[in-house]
Design an enzyme around this catalytic site. Structure first.
Site, PDB file in Angstrom:
ATOM      1  N   ASP A  41      23.037  40.607  44.365  1.00 46.52           N
ATOM      2  CA  ASP A  41      23.996  40.766  45.582  1.00 46.52           C
ATOM      3  C   ASP A  41      23.668  39.758  46.487  1.00 46.52           C
ATOM      4  O   ASP A  41      22.870  40.023  47.431  1.00 46.52           O
ATOM      5  CB  ASP A  41      24.115  42.200  45.991  1.00 46.52           C
ATOM      6  CG  ASP A  41      25.220  42.591  46.858  1.00 46.52           C
ATOM      7  OD1 ASP A  41      25.777  41.657  47.384  1.00 46.52           O
ATOM      8  OD2 ASP A  41      25.356  43.720  47.051  1.00 46.52           O
ATOM      9  N   LYS A  88      31.277  35.675  56.223  1.00 48.17           N
ATOM     10  CA  LYS A  88      29.702  35.358  56.606  1.00 48.17           C
ATOM     11  C   LYS A  88      29.546  33.975  56.887  1.00 48.17           C
ATOM     12  O   LYS A  88      30.311  33.407  57.377  1.00 48.17           O
ATOM     13  CB  LYS A  88      28.821  36.225  55.566  1.00 48.17           C
ATOM     14  CG  LYS A  88      28.767  37.645  55.543  1.00 48.17           C
ATOM     15  CD  LYS A  88      27.898  38.381  54.623  1.00 48.17           C
ATOM     16  CE  LYS A  88      28.120  39.641  54.434  1.00 48.17           C
ATOM     17  NZ  LYS A  88      29.348  40.248  53.619  1.00 48.17           N
ATOM     18  N   TYR A 137      53.473  37.827  44.140  1.00 48.94           N
ATOM     19  CA  TYR A 137      52.638  38.671  43.369  1.00 48.94           C
ATOM     20  C   TYR A 137      52.219  38.054  42.208  1.00 48.94           C
ATOM     21  O   TYR A 137      52.968  37.490  41.283  1.00 48.94           O
ATOM     22  CB  TYR A 137      53.561  40.108  42.857  1.00 48.94           C
ATOM     23  CG  TYR A 137      52.984  41.189  42.753  1.00 48.94           C
ATOM     24  CD1 TYR A 137      51.567  41.427  42.215  1.00 48.94           C
ATOM     25  CD2 TYR A 137      53.567  42.298  43.110  1.00 48.94           C
ATOM     26  CE1 TYR A 137      51.178  42.652  42.313  1.00 48.94           C
ATOM     27  CE2 TYR A 137      53.315  43.689  43.114  1.00 48.94           C
ATOM     28  CZ  TYR A 137      51.860  43.558  42.500  1.00 48.94           C
ATOM     29  OH  TYR A 137      51.195  45.018  42.419  1.00 48.94           O
ATOM     30  N   ARG A 190      37.956  36.905  54.379  1.00 54.04           N
ATOM     31  CA  ARG A 190      37.334  38.142  53.927  1.00 54.04           C
ATOM     32  C   ARG A 190      37.650  38.295  52.616  1.00 54.04           C
ATOM     33  O   ARG A 190      38.761  38.380  52.123  1.00 54.04           O
ATOM     34  CB  ARG A 190      37.557  39.295  54.975  1.00 54.04           C
ATOM     35  CG  ARG A 190      37.164  39.137  56.546  1.00 54.04           C
ATOM     36  CD  ARG A 190      37.142  40.331  57.090  1.00 54.04           C
ATOM     37  NE  ARG A 190      36.493  41.343  56.427  1.00 54.04           N
ATOM     38  CZ  ARG A 190      35.105  41.767  56.622  1.00 54.04           C
ATOM     39  NH1 ARG A 190      34.383  40.895  57.424  1.00 54.04           N
ATOM     40  NH2 ARG A 190      34.510  42.618  55.935  1.00 54.04           N
ATOM     41  N   GLU A 246      49.679  39.179  39.413  1.00 55.50           N
ATOM     42  CA  GLU A 246      48.665  39.933  38.710  1.00 55.50           C
ATOM     43  C   GLU A 246      48.114  39.128  37.171  1.00 55.50           C
ATOM     44  O   GLU A 246      49.184  38.334  36.623  1.00 55.50           O
ATOM     45  CB  GLU A 246      49.335  41.202  37.866  1.00 55.50           C
ATOM     46  CG  GLU A 246      49.433  42.350  39.002  1.00 55.50           C
ATOM     47  CD  GLU A 246      49.846  43.907  38.482  1.00 55.50           C
ATOM     48  OE1 GLU A 246      49.367  44.631  38.837  1.00 55.50           O
ATOM     49  OE2 GLU A 246      50.433  43.577  37.317  1.00 55.50           O
ATOM     50  N   THR A 280      30.214  37.441  48.967  1.00 56.52           N
ATOM     51  CA  THR A 280      31.353  37.440  49.825  1.00 56.52           C
ATOM     52  C   THR A 280      31.624  36.045  50.002  1.00 56.52           C
ATOM     53  O   THR A 280      31.150  35.087  49.972  1.00 56.52           O
ATOM     54  CB  THR A 280      31.275  38.343  51.095  1.00 56.52           C
ATOM     55  OG1 THR A 280      30.017  37.634  51.623  1.00 56.52           O
ATOM     56  CG2 THR A 280      31.224  39.713  50.791  1.00 56.52           C
TER      57      THR A 280
END
Length: 424
Positions: free
Chosen positions: A216, A245, A70, A251, A72, A242
């Protein structure tokens, strides 16, 4: 002893990592699901433009001990202890991303491309602001103003389109709409536009009306990394992308921007839109960025584009109406109406024969077109000769009746099995 179908499926699954046997013992039902997916990917043609096959190294990072951590916050400023190796992974991912794309700053924490766009809007806009973006019927993404999406609910989107004859972006229309509506931001990007965008033209229009420019680049960013598409980084205030692709990573999403917006973008990701980062995914992004900086990757991207152009030409010869008459990228969109069928019918008939692709909106006309890409089959090692064969299989699948479909399915399987996505 003959090899059973289940054993063959397990063998394919084992190619994805060393822990397949442990999974089989612990949870055979999920092992069956994953083995089935491994078989589906290996036995068919994966032509979804947004998909690819990641490397074994990326898969190893995704299944690494960082999946347990974890973290953060950001490197050096975490809300949890024990983050020294998480920090090292993220710093490496950021370092590689900025070097690869020539950006001052990168945020590699977005869980997806949509999360990256959300963060960009959060940093630059306020609810109710006017935004100019490609209309959904012309290839715009859900985050470009779809009524069911946060973007359409929180902002006032004005759509621009493409020329009815050429299918190309109408920059004169973009300028007219920008002057009329004075948007706070202009978004350039699409999920089914097969040509390069003129980022300099968008920048000029945005400057004229005092708008931010958001690129984008979810689809072309892998081509940018490989030198086969113009980069939006020098022109856009922020680039959303992203990491899967064509880029062939896990992903996920990322943001690229100048130093002056770095803090605003980081705060828009955490703590505004996301909590803890997925550190195993960030490590896998670092691996992918490293792979994309190689000559081997640049050669791969050249083959992706060559294959897309060859496939577009072959589909046109088979009777499909290819949007814009071809492609500059990995992506092809086409209308099957000249063959007497709708895109939904094409998708269903091809899927029955093991060929997987998407449908897309047709800019002018009724029904749906098809959208496909060559990133995955190129990763498998296919070339332009196989693209001609794939186009012929499209036609065979569309013409096949119930008795002939199994033969076409067998031909698809034969082609796919000659190019396994994971060898050994």
């Amino acid at each position: 002893m003959p090899v059973t179908a289940a054993a063959a499926a397990d063998a394919r699954l084992a190619a994805y990592g060393p822990d397949a046997d442990a999974l089989r013992r612990q949870d055979p039902r999920i092992a069956d699901v994953l083995a089935g997916e491994a078989r589906r990917q290996a036995d068919g043609l994966q032509l979804i433009a947004a998909e690819n096959f990641v490397s074994p190294a990326v898969l190893a990072a995704l299944g690494s001990p960082l999946a347990n951590k974890y973290a953060e916050g950001y490197p050096g400023a975490r809300y949890h202890g024990g983050c020294e190796f998480a920090d090292a992974a993220e710093r490496l991912a950021v370092e590689r991303a900025t070097a690869l794309f020539g950006a001052d700053h990168a945020n590699v924490q977005p869980h997806s491309g949509s999360q990256a766009v959300l963060a960009a809007y959060a940093a630059l806009l306020r609810p109710g602001d006017t935004v100019l973006a490609m209309g959904l019927q012309y290839g715009g993404h859900l985050t470009h103003g779809a009524p069911a999406n946060f973007s359409g609910r929180w902002f006032d989107f004005v759509p621009y389109g493409v020329d009815a004859e050429s299918g190309l972006v109408d920059y004169d229309q973009v300028r007219v709409l920008a002057r009329e509506h004075r948007p706070k931001a202009i978004v350039c990007g699409s999920i089914s536009y097969p040509r390069h965008l003129d980022y300099a033209a968008f920048r000029e229009i945005a400057d004229e009306v005092g708008a931010c420019l958001i690129a984008d680049a979810a689809h072309p960013i892998g081509l940018v990394a490989g030198g086969m598409a113009p980069s939006p980084v020098p022109y856009a205030d922020v680039v959303c992308a992203t990491t899967h692709k064509v880029l062939r990573g896990p992903r996920g999403g990322m943001l690229l921007c100048g130093a002056e917006l770095a803090e605003r973008m980081d705060r828009a990701v955490f703590p505004f839109t996301q909590g803890g980062a997925q550190m195993h995914t960030i490590a896998a992004k670092a691996v992918a960025f490293g792979e994309a900086a190689t000559d081997e990757y640049r050669a791969y991207v050249r083959r992706v584009v060559a294959n897309a152009r060859a496939l577009a030409q072959a589909l046109a010869a088979e009777g499909f109406a290819v949007t814009t008459g071809g492609t500059d990228t990995h992506l092809i969109s086409a209308d099957a109406t000249p063959l007497g069928v709708d895109g939904r019918v094409v998708k269903a008939r091809l899927a029955a024969c093991g060929i997987v692709l998407d449908t897309c909106a047709l800019p002018y006309g009724d029904g749906r077109g098809i959208r496909l890409g060559t990133a995955a089959v190129t990763t498998q090692g296919m070339g332009t000769a196989e693209m001609a064969r794939i186009a012929a299989l499209f036609t065979a699948a569309l013409r096949a009746d119930d008795a002939e479909a199994p033969r076409v399915r067998s031909d698809v399987r034969e082609l796919a099995e000659g190019f396994p996505p994971y060898r050994g």
